[in-house]
Design a protein around this motif. Sequence first.
Motif, PDB file in Angstrom:
ATOM      1  N   SER A  79       0.789  -1.338  -0.016  1.00  0.00           N
ATOM      2  CA  SER A  79       0.015   0.184   0.101  1.00  0.00           C
ATOM      3  C   SER A  79       0.895   1.218  -0.087  1.00  0.00           C
ATOM      4  N   GLY A  80       2.100   1.401   0.367  1.00  0.00           N
ATOM      5  CA  GLY A  80       2.883   2.302   0.440  1.00  0.00           C
ATOM      6  C   GLY A  80       2.700   3.112   1.885  1.00  0.00           C
ATOM      7  N   ILE A  81       1.937   2.601   2.790  1.00  0.00           N
ATOM      8  CA  ILE A  81       1.731   3.268   4.035  1.00  0.00           C
ATOM      9  C   ILE A  81       2.004   2.269   4.961  1.00  0.00           C
ATOM     10  N   ALA A  82       2.264   2.542   6.423  1.00  0.00           N
ATOM     11  CA  ALA A  82       2.617   1.802   7.478  1.00  0.00           C
ATOM     12  C   ALA A  82       1.064   1.098   7.641  1.00  0.00           C
ATOM     13  N   GLN A  83       1.259  -0.026   7.792  1.00  0.00           N
ATOM     14  CA  GLN A  83      -0.123  -0.795   8.122  1.00  0.00           C
ATOM     15  C   GLN A  83      -0.011  -2.335   8.664  1.00  0.00           C
ATOM     16  N   ASP A  84      -0.712  -2.904   9.211  1.00  0.00           N
ATOM     17  CA  ASP A  84      -0.676  -4.614   9.465  1.00  0.00           C
ATOM     18  C   ASP A  84      -1.233  -4.773   8.382  1.00  0.00           C
ATOM     19  N   THR A  85      -0.847  -6.404   7.828  1.00  0.00           N
ATOM     20  CA  THR A  85      -1.320  -6.890   6.640  1.00  0.00           C
ATOM     21  C   THR A  85      -2.764  -7.229   7.007  1.00  0.00           C
ATOM     22  N   TRP A  86      -3.548  -7.037   5.862  1.00  0.00           N
ATOM     23  CA  TRP A  86      -5.122  -7.109   6.000  1.00  0.00           C
ATOM     24  C   TRP A  86      -5.778  -6.162   6.568  1.00  0.00           C
ATOM     25  N   THR A  87      -5.276  -4.901   7.050  1.00  0.00           N
ATOM     26  CA  THR A  87      -5.976  -3.849   7.733  1.00  0.00           C
ATOM     27  C   THR A  87      -7.222  -3.574   6.900  1.00  0.00           C
ATOM     28  N   PHE A  88      -7.244  -3.184   5.824  1.00  0.00           N
ATOM     29  CA  PHE A  88      -8.159  -2.689   5.033  1.00  0.00           C
ATOM     30  C   PHE A  88      -9.364  -3.560   4.871  1.00  0.00           C
ATOM     31  N   SER A  89      -8.837  -4.885   4.642  1.00  0.00           N
ATOM     32  CA  SER A  89      -9.862  -6.146   4.575  1.00  0.00           C
ATOM     33  C   SER A  89     -10.843  -6.127   5.995  1.00  0.00           C
ATOM     34  N   HIS A  90     -10.026  -5.836   7.153  1.00  0.00           N
ATOM     35  CA  HIS A  90     -10.589  -6.109   8.465  1.00  0.00           C
ATOM     36  C   HIS A  90     -11.616  -4.864   8.608  1.00  0.00           C
ATOM     37  N   ILE A  91     -10.954  -3.648   8.404  1.00  0.00           N
ATOM     38  CA  ILE A  91     -11.947  -2.623   8.638  1.00  0.00           C
ATOM     39  C   ILE A  91     -13.326  -2.456   7.581  1.00  0.00           C
ATOM     40  N   PHE A  92     -13.291  -3.143   6.449  1.00  0.00           N
ATOM     41  CA  PHE A  92     -14.287  -3.180   5.496  1.00  0.00           C
ATOM     42  C   PHE A  92     -15.114  -4.247   5.740  1.00  0.00           C
ATOM     43  N   GLU A  93     -14.696  -5.480   6.378  1.00  0.00           N
ATOM     44  CA  GLU A  93     -15.550  -6.772   6.855  1.00  0.00           C
ATOM     45  C   GLU A  93     -16.716  -6.564   7.439  1.00  0.00           C
ATOM     46  N   PRO A  94     -17.026  -5.611   8.555  1.00  0.00           N
ATOM     47  CA  PRO A  94     -18.143  -5.535   9.004  1.00  0.00           C
ATOM     48  C   PRO A  94     -19.223  -4.906   8.117  1.00  0.00           C
ATOM     49  N   PHE A  95     -18.991  -4.075   6.941  1.00  0.00           N
ATOM     50  CA  PHE A  95     -20.105  -3.604   5.855  1.00  0.00           C
ATOM     51  C   PHE A  95     -20.981  -5.136   5.500  1.00  0.00           C
ATOM     52  N   ALA A  96     -20.466  -6.265   5.458  1.00  0.00           N
ATOM     53  CA  ALA A  96     -21.093  -7.293   4.897  1.00  0.00           C
ATOM     54  C   ALA A  96     -22.297  -7.625   5.740  1.00  0.00           C
ATOM     55  N   ARG A  97     -22.152  -7.170   7.053  1.00  0.00           N
ATOM     56  CA  ARG A  97     -23.030  -7.452   8.059  1.00  0.00           C
ATOM     57  C   ARG A  97     -24.081  -6.334   8.548  1.00  0.00           C
ATOM     58  N   GLY A  98     -23.644  -4.988   7.722  1.00  0.00           N
ATOM     59  CA  GLY A  98     -24.477  -4.150   8.049  1.00  0.00           C
ATOM     60  C   GLY A  98     -24.037  -3.330   9.485  1.00  0.00           C
ATOM     61  N   ILE A  99     -22.803  -3.508   9.673  1.00  0.00           N
ATOM     62  CA  ILE A  99     -22.225  -3.064  11.061  1.00  0.00           C
ATOM     63  C   ILE A  99     -21.230  -1.999  10.713  1.00  0.00           C
ATOM     64  N   ARG A 100     -21.306  -0.725  11.636  1.00  0.00           N
ATOM     65  CA  ARG A 100     -20.273   0.148  11.434  1.00  0.00           C
ATOM     66  C   ARG A 100     -19.094  -0.238  12.144  1.00  0.00           C
ATOM     67  N   ALA A 101     -17.877  -0.034  11.355  1.00  0.00           N
ATOM     68  CA  ALA A 101     -16.731  -0.298  11.883  1.00  0.00           C
ATOM     69  C   ALA A 101     -16.259   0.654  13.185  1.00  0.00           C
ATOM     70  N   GLY A 102     -15.463   0.062  13.962  1.00  0.00           N
ATOM     71  CA  GLY A 102     -14.672   0.674  14.977  1.00  0.00           C
ATOM     72  C   GLY A 102     -13.111   0.615  14.941  1.00  0.00           C
ATOM     73  N   ILE A 103     -12.895  -0.527  15.483  1.00  0.00           N
ATOM     74  CA  ILE A 103     -11.523  -0.923  15.356  1.00  0.00           C
ATOM     75  C   ILE A 103     -10.602   0.018  16.128  1.00  0.00           C
ATOM     76  N   GLY A 104     -11.086   0.621  17.013  1.00  0.00           N
ATOM     77  CA  GLY A 104     -10.078   1.783  17.948  1.00  0.00           C
ATOM     78  C   GLY A 104      -9.531   2.679  16.997  1.00  0.00           C
ATOM     79  N   ILE A 105     -10.167   3.049  15.673  1.00  0.00           N
ATOM     80  CA  ILE A 105      -9.551   4.053  15.052  1.00  0.00           C
ATOM     81  C   ILE A 105     -10.714   5.459  15.077  1.00  0.00           C
ATOM     82  N   GLY A 106     -10.318   6.579  15.659  1.00  0.00           N
ATOM     83  CA  GLY A 106     -11.254   7.485  15.585  1.00  0.00           C
ATOM     84  C   GLY A 106     -11.937   7.967  14.331  1.00  0.00           C
ATOM     85  N   ILE A 107     -13.320   8.135  14.553  1.00  0.00           N
ATOM     86  CA  ILE A 107     -14.150   8.611  13.494  1.00  0.00           C
ATOM     87  C   ILE A 107     -14.959   9.691  13.566  1.00  0.00           C
ATOM     88  N   ASP A 108     -15.452  10.372  12.489  1.00  0.00           N
ATOM     89  CA  ASP A 108     -16.093  11.450  12.756  1.00  0.00           C
ATOM     90  C   ASP A 108     -17.471  11.553  11.901  1.00  0.00           C
TER      91      ASP A 108
END
Length: 364
Positions: A335-364
Amino acid sequence: MRRSGPLRALLSGATATALAAGLVALGGGGALAAEQAPAHAARHMPAHVVAPYFEAWTGESPAALAAESGNKYLTMAFLQTAAAGSCTAYWNGASTQPIAKATFGRDIAAIQARGGNVIPSFGGYSADTTNTELADSCTDVDAIASVYESLVKTYGVTRIDLDIEADSINNTAGIDRRNKAIAKVERWAERTGRSVQFSYTLPTTATGLAPNGVALLRNAVDNGARVDVVNIMTFDYWDGATHDMAADTKTAASGLHDQLAALYPKKNPAKLWHMIGVTEMPGIDDYGPEETFTPQDAVKVENWAVAKGIDTLSFWALQRDNGGCVGTAGANSCSGIAQDTWTFSHIFEPFARGIRAGIGIGID
């Protein structure tokens, strides 16, 4: 979709061998119409789909990476013809990779056995600029439709994606043939009791489709071709601006919603939102640091997608969902940024169940 420079698609097998990078389009072959249906019964696509693109030319196993990343659905890129003028499509444009069970069949069956599926994707920047996108290459509508049908029969897929950009999005003859073929396949599916959806993956501005994208959809309406999802590539804007990628995803989709309302005046707002998909490019895209999609952006987009009830969340591409090349723009494998492997997959995964993501990342 893309890869190097302004290209919106990784290169196909033959192209990748020659050019060593980029996205390619998938194409099919009507000769496989008699192939037996796969063992696993086709499932209808769910109401909310997370389906990152898989770079099919890399030699990696889509089933293995889907399992490692936690993705049930993948968009397989790409299918295209081996040469302009052909009506036979191959995975990655490589004649050694026909639409056949011997090519990806075991992987696709494994993904289906886990309750998911793949979405074969035609086109991409490489095919769309070399006249090897199937409907640009082939002038026979029936032959184009037969290729699409062969994917359904061979692999048991229930959605086909069409990544149309660059030269292809301005090829009015190819657009008209493609939409006529879509309508033909939809009539075939209805007669035979099959479920087949079509999605268009299109480039976008930060405020909606360009006029050529709207014209493509208007032609679909005129040809009676049902478009189930319009999936916009919310990256690589190439407009010289520094972008807030999450905010611009929302404005691009809002603009698309209004454009769809004009094309489909009988649909209510909720149904129009459910025609929309967005594809991000994690990390630094081809344009450079001015267009960087972060994990924080991903959380915002996932939460917004749940709230709006859109159909699809995707990103280019699964093999980039790791932090192995910090500071590199538009890489194929990171990705070109510092991240754990599969970070974006894990963030998007709740969408399939209609659940909003949290994962300890601040949102607005």
